[in-house]
Write a protein that holds these residues in place. Structure first.
Motif, PDB file in Angstrom:
ATOM      1  N   THR A 196       0.830  -1.188   0.000  1.00  0.00           N
ATOM      2  CA  THR A 196       0.000   0.000   0.000  1.00  0.00           C
ATOM      3  C   THR A 196       0.876   1.253   0.000  1.00  0.00           C
ATOM      4  OG1 THR A 196      -0.075   0.155   2.402  1.00  0.00           O
ATOM      5  CG2 THR A 196      -1.736  -1.240   1.344  1.00  0.00           C
ATOM      6  N   GLU A 197       0.271   2.399  -0.285  1.00  0.00           N
ATOM      7  CA  GLU A 197       1.026   3.648  -0.256  1.00  0.00           C
ATOM      8  C   GLU A 197       1.580   3.916   1.140  1.00  0.00           C
ATOM      9  OE1 GLU A 197      -0.975   6.975  -1.960  1.00  0.00           O
ATOM     10  OE2 GLU A 197      -1.569   5.885  -3.774  1.00  0.00           O
ATOM     11  N   GLU A 198       0.825   3.543   2.175  1.00  0.00           N
ATOM     12  CA  GLU A 198       1.311   3.752   3.538  1.00  0.00           C
ATOM     13  C   GLU A 198       2.513   2.870   3.832  1.00  0.00           C
ATOM     14  OE1 GLU A 198       1.571   5.105   7.542  1.00  0.00           O
ATOM     15  OE2 GLU A 198       0.848   5.924   5.637  1.00  0.00           O
ATOM     16  N   GLN A 199       2.478   1.629   3.382  1.00  0.00           N
ATOM     17  CA  GLN A 199       3.640   0.755   3.554  1.00  0.00           C
ATOM     18  C   GLN A 199       4.858   1.321   2.834  1.00  0.00           C
ATOM     19  OE1 GLN A 199       1.519  -2.837   2.201  1.00  0.00           O
ATOM     20  NE2 GLN A 199       2.526  -3.891   3.896  1.00  0.00           N
ATOM     21  N   ILE A 200       4.644   1.796   1.622  1.00  0.00           N
ATOM     22  CA  ILE A 200       5.754   2.358   0.857  1.00  0.00           C
ATOM     23  C   ILE A 200       6.332   3.572   1.569  1.00  0.00           C
ATOM     24  CG2 ILE A 200       6.360   3.508  -1.309  1.00  0.00           C
ATOM     25  CD1 ILE A 200       4.235   1.723  -2.668  1.00  0.00           C
ATOM     26  N   ARG A 201       5.474   4.417   2.100  1.00  0.00           N
ATOM     27  CA  ARG A 201       5.965   5.612   2.795  1.00  0.00           C
ATOM     28  C   ARG A 201       6.773   5.222   4.020  1.00  0.00           C
ATOM     29  NH1 ARG A 201       5.096   8.641   7.007  1.00  0.00           N
ATOM     30  NH2 ARG A 201       3.413   7.297   7.775  1.00  0.00           N
ATOM     31  N   ARG A 202       6.360   4.187   4.724  1.00  0.00           N
ATOM     32  CA  ARG A 202       7.047   3.788   5.952  1.00  0.00           C
ATOM     33  C   ARG A 202       8.296   2.945   5.699  1.00  0.00           C
ATOM     34  NH1 ARG A 202       2.334   1.595   9.870  1.00  0.00           N
ATOM     35  NH2 ARG A 202       4.168   1.018  11.086  1.00  0.00           N
ATOM     36  N   ALA A 203       8.438   2.402   4.507  1.00  0.00           N
ATOM     37  CA  ALA A 203       9.593   1.561   4.205  1.00  0.00           C
ATOM     38  C   ALA A 203      10.871   2.392   4.188  1.00  0.00           C
ATOM     39  CB  ALA A 203       9.400   0.888   2.847  1.00  0.00           C
ATOM     40  N   PRO A 204      11.973   1.876   4.741  1.00  0.00           N
ATOM     41  CA  PRO A 204      13.248   2.600   4.669  1.00  0.00           C
ATOM     42  C   PRO A 204      13.734   2.665   3.231  1.00  0.00           C
ATOM     43  CG  PRO A 204      13.565   0.396   5.581  1.00  0.00           C
ATOM     44  CD  PRO A 204      12.092   0.603   5.465  1.00  0.00           C
ATOM     45  N   LYS A 205      14.186   3.846   2.827  1.00  0.00           N
ATOM     46  CA  LYS A 205      14.577   4.056   1.428  1.00  0.00           C
ATOM     47  C   LYS A 205      15.957   4.699   1.356  1.00  0.00           C
ATOM     48  CE  LYS A 205      10.498   6.030   1.177  1.00  0.00           C
ATOM     49  NZ  LYS A 205       9.662   5.252   2.108  1.00  0.00           N
ATOM     50  N   VAL A 206      16.646   4.449   0.257  1.00  0.00           N
ATOM     51  CA  VAL A 206      17.985   4.994   0.023  1.00  0.00           C
ATOM     52  C   VAL A 206      17.962   5.726  -1.309  1.00  0.00           C
ATOM     53  CG1 VAL A 206      20.412   4.432  -0.392  1.00  0.00           C
ATOM     54  CG2 VAL A 206      19.124   3.220   1.393  1.00  0.00           C
ATOM     55  N   LEU A 207      18.515   6.931  -1.321  1.00  0.00           N
ATOM     56  CA  LEU A 207      18.468   7.812  -2.488  1.00  0.00           C
ATOM     57  C   LEU A 207      19.884   8.230  -2.864  1.00  0.00           C
ATOM     58  CD1 LEU A 207      17.008   9.699  -4.475  1.00  0.00           C
ATOM     59  CD2 LEU A 207      16.609  11.269  -2.575  1.00  0.00           C
ATOM     60  N   LEU A 208      20.280   7.924  -4.095  1.00  0.00           N
ATOM     61  CA  LEU A 208      21.636   8.231  -4.545  1.00  0.00           C
ATOM     62  C   LEU A 208      21.703   9.383  -5.544  1.00  0.00           C
ATOM     63  CD1 LEU A 208      23.089   4.633  -5.153  1.00  0.00           C
ATOM     64  CD2 LEU A 208      23.269   6.053  -3.089  1.00  0.00           C
ATOM     65  N   HIS A 209      20.580   9.707  -6.181  1.00  0.00           N
ATOM     66  CA  HIS A 209      20.601  10.711  -7.252  1.00  0.00           C
ATOM     67  C   HIS A 209      19.494  11.731  -6.998  1.00  0.00           C
ATOM     68  CE1 HIS A 209      21.737  11.565 -11.626  1.00  0.00           C
ATOM     69  NE2 HIS A 209      20.843  12.494 -11.309  1.00  0.00           N
ATOM     70  N   ASP A 210      19.866  12.828  -6.337  1.00  0.00           N
ATOM     71  CA  ASP A 210      18.922  13.889  -6.000  1.00  0.00           C
ATOM     72  C   ASP A 210      19.676  15.211  -6.049  1.00  0.00           C
ATOM     73  OD1 ASP A 210      16.087  14.426  -4.757  1.00  0.00           O
ATOM     74  OD2 ASP A 210      17.462  15.592  -3.509  1.00  0.00           O
ATOM     75  N   HIS A 211      19.146  16.163  -6.812  1.00  0.00           N
ATOM     76  CA  HIS A 211      19.802  17.462  -6.963  1.00  0.00           C
ATOM     77  C   HIS A 211      19.237  18.469  -5.959  1.00  0.00           C
ATOM     78  CE1 HIS A 211      21.998  16.763 -10.806  1.00  0.00           C
ATOM     79  NE2 HIS A 211      21.059  15.841 -10.966  1.00  0.00           N
ATOM     80  N   LEU A 212      20.126  19.104  -5.227  1.00  0.00           N
ATOM     81  CA  LEU A 212      19.689  20.075  -4.227  1.00  0.00           C
ATOM     82  C   LEU A 212      18.890  21.206  -4.865  1.00  0.00           C
ATOM     83  CD1 LEU A 212      19.803  20.954  -1.236  1.00  0.00           C
ATOM     84  CD2 LEU A 212      21.906  22.215  -1.798  1.00  0.00           C
ATOM     85  N   ASP A 213      19.366  21.726  -5.990  1.00  0.00           N
ATOM     86  CA  ASP A 213      18.668  22.841  -6.637  1.00  0.00           C
ATOM     87  C   ASP A 213      17.438  22.385  -7.412  1.00  0.00           C
ATOM     88  OD1 ASP A 213      20.182  21.528  -8.524  1.00  0.00           O
ATOM     89  OD2 ASP A 213      20.894  23.329  -9.534  1.00  0.00           O
TER      90      ASP A 213
END
Length: 393
Positions: A25-42
């Protein structure tokens, strides 16, 4: 015991087969621990922050100061199907990120937003050379952003969430400061900078223009990723790996051009694709961004589905949360709907990303064993505890 008794006893003690878990579910996905390698600050500012900073600084270039309208404008402008047009939207965000206070604020809010979305580890990239118009030095830019990241981590802890954020310093591939930025990244390795990147339009600006920076980083045993295989094709990927020695591929989605699927379903990998898979080269895939820039036509047609099946080192990322109106939870949700992924698949992507992070091996291993795997196990246990129904908060 007779044979009849044996059959009766076995039937009486038969364990029911486990129920196959449905799509999370969307709630499960939101609560799942996630790792992000490609995100631009700007590319991840809050629309309200852009508007407020523009007012404070007297920047008149925004199409509107209304946060809701401004957020919608960024997404619409980025939906052109052109990488070059997509990149033009950044003129407005970088324009309001020219002071130390603004950089610290944006960085802190970035961490807060990621932590609220369940991200436990992130590498956020930015180009220091794009924040100098108000008189800051490169070092002052790095210090301001690092201060913001640490402040954001503190705020996350205060809110009951834990997150670790490392910085990637980016050089613009159309400029000529890559060696200087690489030296800056190396100088700040002990203060939160975990690696280096080059970004910007690929066509006409091959990574080989920056070989001196990559050779320097290799001599210093430092990490770097290269934007390659996003809008441009296989030559960009080949150069990033074989000429420059990239540890990861920023996007890398066009590796699909070296994979042939025959009518009978047989899959044949070209030499470059086989090399990328065999060497476990991490692909920093960004599904929504790829749709916006024309690298894929839909989530269901995105190459990540086949790359997952073929067990490439695929990871899921946001690229630019403002321009794509996205988050890690939204990216996962799109993929769950397109491919029927389960929590097991989301854990696979997450572990892939953590394995590929630019922090020491023992720290990566601790994140996998102490945070990621227990987090997904808890979600599965909650699902089973409630009879295989939706997870309840």
């Amino acid at each position: 015991m007779t044979s009849d008794d044996s059959r009766t006893d076995t039937a009486a003690h038969r364990v029911p087969l486990p129920v196959s878990p449905p799509a999370p579910t969307e709630e499960q996905i939101r609560r799942a621990p996630k790792v992000l390698l490609h995100d631009h600050l700007d590319g991840g500012l809050r629309p309200a922050t852009v508007a407020e900073l523009a007012s404070e600084q007297g920047y008149e270039g925004l199409p509107t100061r209304d946060p809701a309208e401004l957020g919608a404008w960024f997404v619409a402008a980025a939906d052109s199907g052109s990488l070059e047009r997509y990149l033009e939207t950044f003129a407005h965000t970088t324009a309001v990120m020219q002071t130390a206070d603004a950089l610290t604020r944006v960085a802190a809010e970035c961490v807060e937003d990621l932590a609220e979305d369940g991200v436990v580890y992130a590498e956020v990239r930015y180009a220091p050379e794009q924040h100098l118009t108000a008189g800051l030095t490169l070092t002052e830019v790095v210090r301001a952003v690092n201060e913001g990241f640490r402040e954001g981590e503190r705020r996350a802890i205060a809110a009951g969430r834990r997150i670790r954020v490392g910085a990637l310093l980016t050089a613009m591939r159309h400029a000529a400061r890559s060696l200087e930025i690489a030296e800056l990244a190396n100088e700040h390795r002990e203060s939160g900078v975990v690696g280096f990147d080059i970004a910007g339009a690929e066509a006409g600006f091959p990574p080989t223009r920056h070989l001196d920076a990559f050779e320097y980083l290799k001599r210093e045993n430092n990490h770097f990723t290269i934007h390659a295989g996003e809008a441009f094709g296989l030559p960009s990927i080949w150069q990033a790996l074989q000429w420059c020695g990239a540890d990861r591929l920023g996007h890398g989605v066009r590796i699909i051009d070296d994979i042939e699927v025959a009518e009978d379903g047989e899959v044949r990998l070209g030499r470059l694709a086989a090399y990328v898979r065999d060497k476990r080269v991490p692909l920093e895939l960004c599904p929504t961004s790829n749709l916006q820039t024309g690298a894929a036509s839909s989530y269901a047609e995105h190459p990540i589905g086949l790359l997952r099946e073929l067990r490439f080192r695929a990871t899921v990322n946001t690229d630019n949360r403002l321009m794509s109106d996205t988050s890690m939870s939204r990216e996962f949700t799109h993929l769950v709907r397109a491919f029927g992924y389960t929590l097991d698949d989301l854990q696979w992507f997450t572990v892939n990303a953590m394995k590929s992070a630019f922090i020491p091996f023992d720290e990566r291993l601790a994140m996998i064993n102490d945070v990621i795997k227990p987090g997904y196990a808890a979600l599965r246990s909650a699902w089973l505890f409630h009879g295989g129904g939706e997870l309840r908060s």
